[in-house]
Design a protein around this motif. Sequence first.
Motif, PDB file in Angstrom:
ATOM      1  N   GLN A 119     -40.346   2.550  33.022  1.00  0.00           N
ATOM      2  CA  GLN A 119     -40.234   3.459  31.884  1.00  0.00           C
ATOM      3  C   GLN A 119     -38.986   3.185  31.029  1.00  0.00           C
ATOM      4  O   GLN A 119     -38.815   3.728  29.948  1.00  0.00           O
ATOM      5  CB  GLN A 119     -40.190   4.916  32.375  1.00  0.00           C
ATOM      6  N   GLY A 120     -38.043   2.375  31.526  1.00  0.00           N
ATOM      7  CA  GLY A 120     -36.793   2.117  30.816  1.00  0.00           C
ATOM      8  C   GLY A 120     -35.670   1.916  31.816  1.00  0.00           C
ATOM      9  O   GLY A 120     -35.872   1.498  32.965  1.00  0.00           O
ATOM     10  N   ILE A 121     -34.483   2.251  31.377  1.00  0.00           N
ATOM     11  CA  ILE A 121     -33.294   2.103  32.232  1.00  0.00           C
ATOM     12  C   ILE A 121     -32.848   3.488  32.668  1.00  0.00           C
ATOM     13  O   ILE A 121     -32.559   4.350  31.838  1.00  0.00           O
ATOM     14  CB  ILE A 121     -32.156   1.383  31.491  1.00  0.00           C
ATOM     15  N   LEU A 122     -32.800   3.681  33.987  1.00  0.00           N
ATOM     16  CA  LEU A 122     -32.352   4.951  34.547  1.00  0.00           C
ATOM     17  C   LEU A 122     -30.833   4.904  34.710  1.00  0.00           C
ATOM     18  O   LEU A 122     -30.290   4.059  35.440  1.00  0.00           O
ATOM     19  CB  LEU A 122     -33.022   5.210  35.897  1.00  0.00           C
ATOM     20  N   GLN A 123     -30.165   5.824  34.012  1.00  0.00           N
ATOM     21  CA  GLN A 123     -28.705   5.912  34.085  1.00  0.00           C
ATOM     22  C   GLN A 123     -28.332   7.064  35.019  1.00  0.00           C
ATOM     23  O   GLN A 123     -28.756   8.201  34.811  1.00  0.00           O
ATOM     24  CB  GLN A 123     -28.104   6.132  32.699  1.00  0.00           C
ATOM     25  N   ILE A 124     -27.515   6.748  36.036  1.00  0.00           N
ATOM     26  CA  ILE A 124     -27.130   7.747  37.039  1.00  0.00           C
ATOM     27  C   ILE A 124     -25.613   7.816  37.103  1.00  0.00           C
ATOM     28  O   ILE A 124     -24.923   6.787  37.140  1.00  0.00           O
ATOM     29  CB  ILE A 124     -27.695   7.394  38.436  1.00  0.00           C
ATOM     30  N   PHE A 125     -25.092   9.037  37.145  1.00  0.00           N
ATOM     31  CA  PHE A 125     -23.678   9.296  37.382  1.00  0.00           C
ATOM     32  C   PHE A 125     -23.555  10.061  38.699  1.00  0.00           C
ATOM     33  O   PHE A 125     -24.035  11.195  38.813  1.00  0.00           O
ATOM     34  CB  PHE A 125     -23.065  10.097  36.241  1.00  0.00           C
ATOM     35  N   ALA A 126     -22.921   9.414  39.694  1.00  0.00           N
ATOM     36  CA  ALA A 126     -22.711  10.044  40.998  1.00  0.00           C
ATOM     37  C   ALA A 126     -21.219  10.265  41.212  1.00  0.00           C
ATOM     38  O   ALA A 126     -20.377   9.532  40.675  1.00  0.00           O
ATOM     39  CB  ALA A 126     -23.285   9.160  42.107  1.00  0.00           C
ATOM     40  N   ARG A 127     -20.903  11.266  42.006  1.00  0.00           N
ATOM     41  CA  ARG A 127     -19.510  11.547  42.320  1.00  0.00           C
ATOM     42  C   ARG A 127     -18.950  10.448  43.244  1.00  0.00           C
ATOM     43  O   ARG A 127     -19.589  10.077  44.216  1.00  0.00           O
ATOM     44  CB  ARG A 127     -19.374  12.909  42.984  1.00  0.00           C
ATOM     45  N   ILE A 145     -33.342  19.191  39.023  1.00  0.00           N
ATOM     46  CA  ILE A 145     -33.315  19.123  40.493  1.00  0.00           C
ATOM     47  C   ILE A 145     -32.231  18.128  40.963  1.00  0.00           C
ATOM     48  O   ILE A 145     -31.475  18.389  41.913  1.00  0.00           O
ATOM     49  CB  ILE A 145     -34.696  18.730  41.026  1.00  0.00           C
ATOM     50  N   ALA A 146     -32.138  16.964  40.275  1.00  0.00           N
ATOM     51  CA  ALA A 146     -31.146  15.962  40.662  1.00  0.00           C
ATOM     52  C   ALA A 146     -29.721  16.485  40.491  1.00  0.00           C
ATOM     53  O   ALA A 146     -28.827  16.196  41.302  1.00  0.00           O
ATOM     54  CB  ALA A 146     -31.345  14.693  39.842  1.00  0.00           C
ATOM     55  N   ASN A 160     -26.465  16.510  43.176  1.00  0.00           N
ATOM     56  CA  ASN A 160     -25.199  16.227  42.483  1.00  0.00           C
ATOM     57  C   ASN A 160     -25.257  14.886  41.743  1.00  0.00           C
ATOM     58  O   ASN A 160     -24.280  14.147  41.689  1.00  0.00           O
ATOM     59  CB  ASN A 160     -24.012  16.223  43.456  1.00  0.00           C
ATOM     60  N   LEU A 161     -26.438  14.603  41.155  1.00  0.00           N
ATOM     61  CA  LEU A 161     -26.619  13.385  40.377  1.00  0.00           C
ATOM     62  C   LEU A 161     -26.950  13.764  38.951  1.00  0.00           C
ATOM     63  O   LEU A 161     -27.797  14.626  38.705  1.00  0.00           O
ATOM     64  CB  LEU A 161     -27.729  12.512  40.960  1.00  0.00           C
TER      65      LEU A 161
END
Length: 460
Positions: free
Chosen positions: A163-171, A99-100, A105-106
């Motif tokens: 839960q941990g480290i959330l890694q996100i790549f955004a434009r 969904i993201a 666009n994530l």
Amino acid sequence: MTPFEQIRRDQDRSPATGLRYLARWLRHRLPTGLYARSLLIIILPMLILQTVVAFVFMERHWQLVTERLSSAVTRDISAVIALIEAYPSPQDYGQMVQIAKERLNLTIAMEPGSELPPARPRPFFSILDQILSDQIERQIRRPFWIDTVGDSGLVEIRIVLDQGILQIFARRNEAYASNTHIFLVWMVGTSLVLIIISILFLRGQIRPILALANAAESFGKGQRPPDDFSPRGADEVRRAGLAFILMRERIERQMEQRTAMLSGVSHDLRTILTRFKLQLALAGDDPELDNLNQDVDDMQTMLEGYLDFAKGEAEEDVGQIRLGELFEKLATDFALHKKTLTYTIEGDEAIAVRPNAFTRLVTNLASNARRYATKLNIEARHTAKWLVVIFDDDGPGIPQSARDDVFKPFFRLDEARNLDASGTGLGLAIARDIARSHGGNVTLEDSPLGGLRAVIRIPV
């Protein structure tokens, strides 16, 4: 401190005094040429306007757009975090990643652990780094790490969750107004085009003014103005050029009329003097007539001096003369009179002057020194802009109070020295007249040899 000194100190600290100091400082720092000043008049307002526009744009529009985009991306990340915390089941996590990616666009990923990478140094000017960090701190309020440095089209964000480290790549273009530089490029490019057009236009407007200045300078030096000179440029410059041409024609016409009149007077008076000489010659060799012969010779010498001073040498064309040859002739004349003349020359010996007039200028000054001194030293310096000739003698000199008067026609010093052999007092007057007709001047000072120093200064 007295009241008067207090008032003076307060006046020195007043704003008006500060403005005067600033104006004086700018006057010495700004260019003096019309071309450079015209460019400043065009370029400085343009630069100030563009600086203000760019500052307002950067401060308002660019920052506002970037802030809204970063706020939207941060809200999407906050929504993802809320879903992860609401549905911690692993089978639900895969659906959240999809969904993201499709809806927001994530690109997200969950990494185990709770330690973030070391903080990277922020770039000197990064509006995205600052605004995005502020939005994450305000909306998410969790430890985070971001990486906005580099040419990549992505922005990496890491946030510490339970839960941990959330890694996100955004434009990057969704969090940052990346096309704002187009506005600056267009603004700077348009300014450069306008500046080039202004330079070309100003060169065309300044060229006629420079031509008029060169023609006036040549005419002031007694040289012929350029043959191709004609009024050009704007209406005001054309009017100034036409006025100069008419003025030059009037002056030349008056000089021609004066020269013709003086030539006629000279011819008539010389005819009478010739008759006197002939009658005295026919009268025989009577010793009593020797005084009359001497008087006739003195009258002829004085007449020639008057006419030379009145006519000047303005009608002579400019030519080349070598200083070494001129000084050598003067040294020979000094040797015949059992006196000493030495000279030194720095620079090119060949100079462009009116040869006969300049020769008479130097000869007059050297003759005065020969008449009243035993030693004369001449130092000539020929540079790119000036010709300076210095005469130092060991004669009696001229008092300081009389150094301006000796250049007046018919002025003579009765106590110190007679400045003209004929007694007319025209020697230095003719010398200064010739120097000024070349655009220069002759001044008198004290000589290191104990006598008089005469300085010729002529632009070349």
